[in-house]
Design a protein around this motif. Structure first.
Motif, PDB file in Angstrom:
ATOM      1  N   LYS A   1     -29.614 -28.611-108.958  1.00 21.70           N
ATOM      2  CA  LYS A   1     -29.328 -29.487-110.165  1.00 21.70           C
ATOM      3  C   LYS A   1     -28.378 -29.001-110.862  1.00 21.70           C
ATOM      4  O   LYS A   1     -28.227 -28.375-111.861  1.00 21.70           O
TER       5      LYS A   1
ATOM      6  N   LEU B   1     -32.241 -42.699 -97.871  1.00 24.14           N
ATOM      7  CA  LEU B   1     -31.552 -41.558 -98.624  1.00 24.14           C
ATOM      8  C   LEU B   1     -30.219 -41.942 -98.843  1.00 24.14           C
ATOM      9  O   LEU B   1     -29.562 -41.211 -99.628  1.00 24.14           O
TER      10      LEU B   1
ATOM     11  N   LEU C   1     -32.621 -29.947-103.834  1.00 28.02           N
ATOM     12  CA  LEU C   1     -31.001 -30.143-104.136  1.00 28.02           C
ATOM     13  C   LEU C   1     -30.851 -29.499-105.374  1.00 28.02           C
ATOM     14  O   LEU C   1     -31.469 -29.274-106.276  1.00 28.02           O
TER      15      LEU C   1
ATOM     16  N   ILE D   1     -25.850 -34.916 -95.926  1.00 28.64           N
ATOM     17  CA  ILE D   1     -27.154 -35.166 -95.454  1.00 28.64           C
ATOM     18  C   ILE D   1     -26.944 -35.942 -94.245  1.00 28.64           C
ATOM     19  O   ILE D   1     -26.513 -37.029 -94.239  1.00 28.64           O
TER      20      ILE D   1
ATOM     21  N   VAL E   1     -24.263 -39.197 -97.488  1.00 28.04           N
ATOM     22  CA  VAL E   1     -25.445 -39.233 -96.536  1.00 28.04           C
ATOM     23  C   VAL E   1     -24.820 -40.066 -95.378  1.00 28.04           C
ATOM     24  O   VAL E   1     -24.120 -41.031 -95.490  1.00 28.04           O
TER      25      VAL E   1
ATOM     26  N   ASN F   1     -39.678 -35.279 -99.948  1.00 32.10           N
ATOM     27  CA  ASN F   1     -38.828 -35.597-101.183  1.00 32.10           C
ATOM     28  C   ASN F   1     -37.787 -34.463-101.176  1.00 32.10           C
ATOM     29  O   ASN F   1     -37.922 -33.475-101.813  1.00 32.10           O
TER      30      ASN F   1
ATOM     31  N   HIS G   1     -22.520 -42.977 -98.829  1.00 34.17           N
ATOM     32  CA  HIS G   1     -23.087 -43.043 -97.616  1.00 34.17           C
ATOM     33  C   HIS G   1     -22.262 -43.658 -96.738  1.00 34.17           C
ATOM     34  O   HIS G   1     -21.456 -44.803 -97.076  1.00 34.17           O
TER      35      HIS G   1
ATOM     36  N   ILE H   1     -22.241 -35.602-102.900  1.00 36.16           N
ATOM     37  CA  ILE H   1     -23.336 -35.944-101.940  1.00 36.16           C
ATOM     38  C   ILE H   1     -22.966 -37.125-101.013  1.00 36.16           C
ATOM     39  O   ILE H   1     -22.300 -38.033-101.645  1.00 36.16           O
TER      40      ILE H   1
ATOM     41  N   ASN I   1     -35.203 -34.421-102.731  1.00 35.68           N
ATOM     42  CA  ASN I   1     -34.711 -34.024-104.159  1.00 35.68           C
ATOM     43  C   ASN I   1     -35.273 -32.753-104.801  1.00 35.68           C
ATOM     44  O   ASN I   1     -34.481 -31.905-105.630  1.00 35.68           O
TER      45      ASN I   1
ATOM     46  N   SER J   1     -29.767 -43.512-101.389  1.00 39.20           N
ATOM     47  CA  SER J   1     -29.723 -43.434-102.756  1.00 39.20           C
ATOM     48  C   SER J   1     -29.111 -42.162-103.532  1.00 39.20           C
ATOM     49  O   SER J   1     -29.166 -42.142-104.716  1.00 39.20           O
ATOM     50  N   TYR J   2     -29.030 -41.206-102.461  1.00 39.62           N
ATOM     51  CA  TYR J   2     -28.533 -39.903-103.117  1.00 39.62           C
ATOM     52  C   TYR J   2     -27.153 -39.847-103.410  1.00 39.62           C
ATOM     53  O   TYR J   2     -26.598 -39.032-104.077  1.00 39.62           O
ATOM     54  N   GLY J   3     -26.394 -40.845-102.952  1.00 35.98           N
ATOM     55  CA  GLY J   3     -24.753 -40.677-103.145  1.00 35.98           C
ATOM     56  C   GLY J   3     -23.956 -41.566-102.360  1.00 35.98           C
ATOM     57  O   GLY J   3     -24.476 -42.723-101.549  1.00 35.98           O
TER      58      GLY J   3
END
Length: 780
Positions: A142, A157, A140, A150, A55, A135, A163, A53, A137, A159-161
């Motif tokens: 799983k 955001l 996405l 993203i 961002v 949200n 970046h 992921i 999440n 925090s998703y991966g």
């Protein structure tokens, strides 16, 4: 780098096949961004055993989408799906279309199950994930495989991966992009014009594309900047008829979409900040203003209802500042990248174009501009004394912008603004403001009012820092007379006036007068305030400096060591007064010939002042100059020259060529040139210094005598003995008159003249002078 985001891309569902790609190609004029692309390729080509992921986040118009489209064009994924993530409905619609295309159903969950079960190298591109209320999440897949990119304006955001912040373009890429979009060749003249344009547009891709489109239509690259300066809002709101991509927004409209999502308080805060400088914005400015308690010469709270009402949004139930409330509002703005925050400095900043835009959309600027001016003035009023100097350096750019936008907007807080100018080293601006304050106070309150006397004293200090010592003395004599009459000779304000006048006597070369006053001030401060009071320590340091002026270096050292110990203990090692005490002690070590000790202290002062005040503050430049002089005393002339050239350049620019600090910097550099045996350079500077000192300070001033002596030494060293003798005879005569035969400066003048007599073959005159030196030293 590239030219713009491609948010809200229009796309159709592709038919099923061996490789699905729902993404359009990048813009035909895509440029640069190679560093970001390389990192993305490296990330997605690394087999981590987990879902990839990535961002990309940043301001609207920075080009996030175009980077991703370019990355996809350069990559080989089995299936590629573009999801418009601006709304929940468009996300669900995109996932349902994916399920239909892959013939696995027609629901969001069907698409997610297919992604979770498919171990091929698929990529889902969630574009335009800007709404902080969604949200992501929930949408996405799983699983521990697959690839997701993203793009968002919302830094949360991250925090998703993995970046990366997408900001402005590199200059060379920006220039190429502008010329391509403008259909202009890369001639030398066009490159020069394009460079000026992209700088003015702060290298923002979408702004550059819009500028290029306008230039292409108007065929007027030469005149674009003039049009831009007078029509910025229109030019950055105009959509070109012909486009190189599917992006439908302009620079200003893309930010307006984000702005419209903000609450009233968040929108107001952003627009208030548009009247400040776009960097260096702090929560402290607002929290300190919320504590405002007006002094007698400042506006009462009843006249500040608008700023106080705005600040009340960040107060707790009992009226105390609530940082969490402020954080909630700034986070709301940050979610759209309309403001940035540096956790290291704890400061906010706004992209310069967003900064200009947020002010331009105001139909009536005056109320918010007035509100921000008042908040800044209220803040300055409440700054603790021990923080005023570093805080002034931070606030100065905001003051300058507010004054530029509306000079009358800060009128109610002139005295506070003058304080900022003074402590930031902008003495001419401080003088202008202080003169206005004194004039107003005399008119409203009268000549003997305490506030008028404060204004008079402040103006005198500013005159002193500008080298106008005679003007300073005239005011200070008046202030001392009035305070003695109104308050008595033992009142702290009277003692302060006495100390200020004594310092001016020192500047005027009247060291004996200065000493008498300073001894009196120190005695009274010690008795009335105690030996550890800041005013007592200030008086002690001032007296020590006068002992140095009188050549009594041992006395000076004893006092300065004591002052430094007490300041370290009471104020801390970074306090401006502590640094001043360190610098003063270093100067005494230099006078005593202990140059290594002096160097260690001066390095410390320079480093700390640079960190606390910035490299251009007069106090920093003074520290740099002192260190350079010590390098010269140690024979390290190359090091000294490097520093002194820089000090002279900065002093000339910041203070003017006639300021005492500038003349000191010039004299120091000349001395170093002599040490490097570049005598012609030294003579040119020293002649100039002597001319200016004579004109500005008079022939008997210590600085004039020092300039004369320095020039004589250079004449001597370079072999111009007759010229040296003429100057040295005059210097010795004046030193005897003003300092006496026993003063070190007088003795040094004798030694210099004796040396010149020897080189001229005047044996009798030399021996007579050497005997006088010997007899004088016996009496010390």
């Amino acid at each position: 780098m590239q030219h713009a985001s491609a948010e809200h891309l229009n796309h159709t569902v592709a038919s099923s096949g061996s490789r699905i790609n729902h993404c359009p190609p990048p813009s035909r004029i895509f440029q640069g961004r190679q560093a970001i692309l390389d990192k993305m390729h490296q990330f997605f080509n690394t087999d981590s055993g987990n879902q990839h992921i990535y961002v990309l986040y940043g301001l609207g118009g920075a080009g996030k989408t175009q980077i991703v489209l370019k990355f996809i064009e350069e990559s080989s994924f089995s299936d590629i799906f573009l999801i418009d993530t601006s709304k929940v409905e468009t996300i669900e619609g995109g996932l349902k279309s994916m399920a239909v295309v892959k013939s696995v159903g027609d629901s969001t969950q069907d698409a997610l199950r297919w992604l979770q079960s498919n171990h091929n190298k698929w990529l889902v591109f969630f574009d335009n994930a800007d709404d902080p209320k969604i949200n992501l999440n929930e949408f996405l897949p799983k699983c521990s495989h697959g690839n997701i990119i993203i793009t968002s304006r919302n830094p949360d955001l991250r925090s998703y991966g993995a970046h990366m912040l997408v900001s402005d373009m590199e200059e060379t890429d920006a220039i190429t992009l502008l010329l391509q979009r403008a259909n202009k060749e890369s001639s030398e003249e066009n490159l020069k014009l394009a460079t000026e344009n992209v700088k003015e547009l702060y290298y923002l891709p979408l702004a550059i594309v819009q500028a290029g489109a306008f230039i292409s239509r108007s065929e007027n690259l030469e005149g674009y900047l003039a049009l831009y300066h007078s029509n910025r809002a229109r030019l950055l709101s105009e959509k070109a008829a012909q486009s190189h991509d599917d992006y439908t927004q302009t620079v200003f409209t893309t930010w307006q979409i984000s702005f419209d999502q903000l609450s009233h308080v968040a929108a107001t805060l952003l627009q208030l900040c548009s009247f400040l400088h776009y960097t260096g914005i702090s929560e402290d400015m607002f929290s300190t203003a919320s504590k405002y308690e007006p002094l007698s010469w400042l506006p009462p709270r009843e006249e500040l209802q608008e700023p106080l009402e705005f600040l009340s949004h960040f107060l707790g139930p009992t009226g105390e500042w609530n940082s969490l409330k402020f954080l909630d509002v700034t986070n709301e703005i940050k979610a759209y990248s309309l403001i940035s925050f540096d956790p290291r400095t704890q400061l906010f900043s706004i992209h310069p174009l967003v900064h200009a835009w947020s002010r331009s959309i105001l139909l009536d600027k005056e109320p918010l501009q007035s509100c921000m001016s008042s908040i800044l003035g209220m803040c300055i009023t409440e700054i603790p004394k021990n923080e005023i100097q570093p805080t002034s350096v931070r606030l100065l750019p905001h003051i300058i912008l507010l004054k530029f936008v509306n000079p009358d907007g800060i009128a109610d807080f002139r005295s506070e603004i003058s304080k900022i100018y003074y402590n930031a080293g902008k003495f001419q601006d401080a003088q202008d403001m202080a003169e206005q304050v004194l004039e107003k106070s005399r008119f409203r309150l009268g000549e003997d009012n305490p506030n008028t006397l404060v204004a008079m004293g402040n103006l005198a200090l500013t005159y002193s820092d500008l080298g106008e010592f005679q003007k300073a003395m005239e005011l200070q004599v008046l202030v001392l007379e009035k305070r003695t009459k109104l308050l008595g000779e033992d009142h702290p304000d009277t003692l302060l006036a006495m100390g200020d006048l004594a310092s001016t006597y020192s500047h005027l070369g009247e060291s004996q007068k200065a000493k008498e006053l300073k001894v009196l001030v120190l005695g009274k401060c010690t008795k009335i305030l105690g030996e550890d009071h800041p005013d007592t320590l200030l008086a002690m340091g001032d007296l020590a400096s006068t002992y140095s002026d009188l050549g009594q270096f041992q006395k000076a050292e004893g006092l300065k060591v004591l002052v430094l110990e007490k300041h370290n203990k009471l104020l801390g090692e970074d306090h401006p007064r502590t640094l001043l005490a360190i610098g003063n002690l270093a100067s005494t070590y230099s006078n005593l010939g202990e140059f290594q000790k002096a160097k260690e202290l001066e390095l410390l002062v320079w480093e700390k002042r640079t960190k606390l005040l910035g490299e251009d503050h007069p106090s920093t430049l003074l520290a740099m100059g002192n260190l350079a002089s010590t390098y010269a005393n140690l024979g390290q002339f190359q090091k000294a020259e490097e520093l002194e050239v820089l000090v002279l350049e900065k002093c000339t620019k910041l203070l003017g060529e006639d300021h005492p600090d500038t003349l000191l910097a010039m004299a120091n550099l000349a001395g170093t040139y002599s040490g490097l045996r570049e005598f012609q350079k030294a003579k040119e500077l020293e002649v100039l210094v002597l001319e200016k000192c004579t004109k500005l300070l008079g022939v008997d001033h210590p600085d004039t005598l020092r300039a004369m002596a320095n020039l004589a030494v250079t004449y001597n060293t370079s072999g111009d003995f007759d010229k040296a003798q003429g100057l040295e005879v005059e210097v010795l005569q004046k030193c005897r008159q003003s300092l006496g035969d026993k003063h070190p400066h007088t003795i040094l003048s004798m030694e210099n003249l004796a040396d010149t007599y020897q080189k001229l073959g005047k044996q009798e005159e030399m021996e007579e002078l050497q005997q006088l030196i010997k007899d004088t030293k016996k009496l010390l």
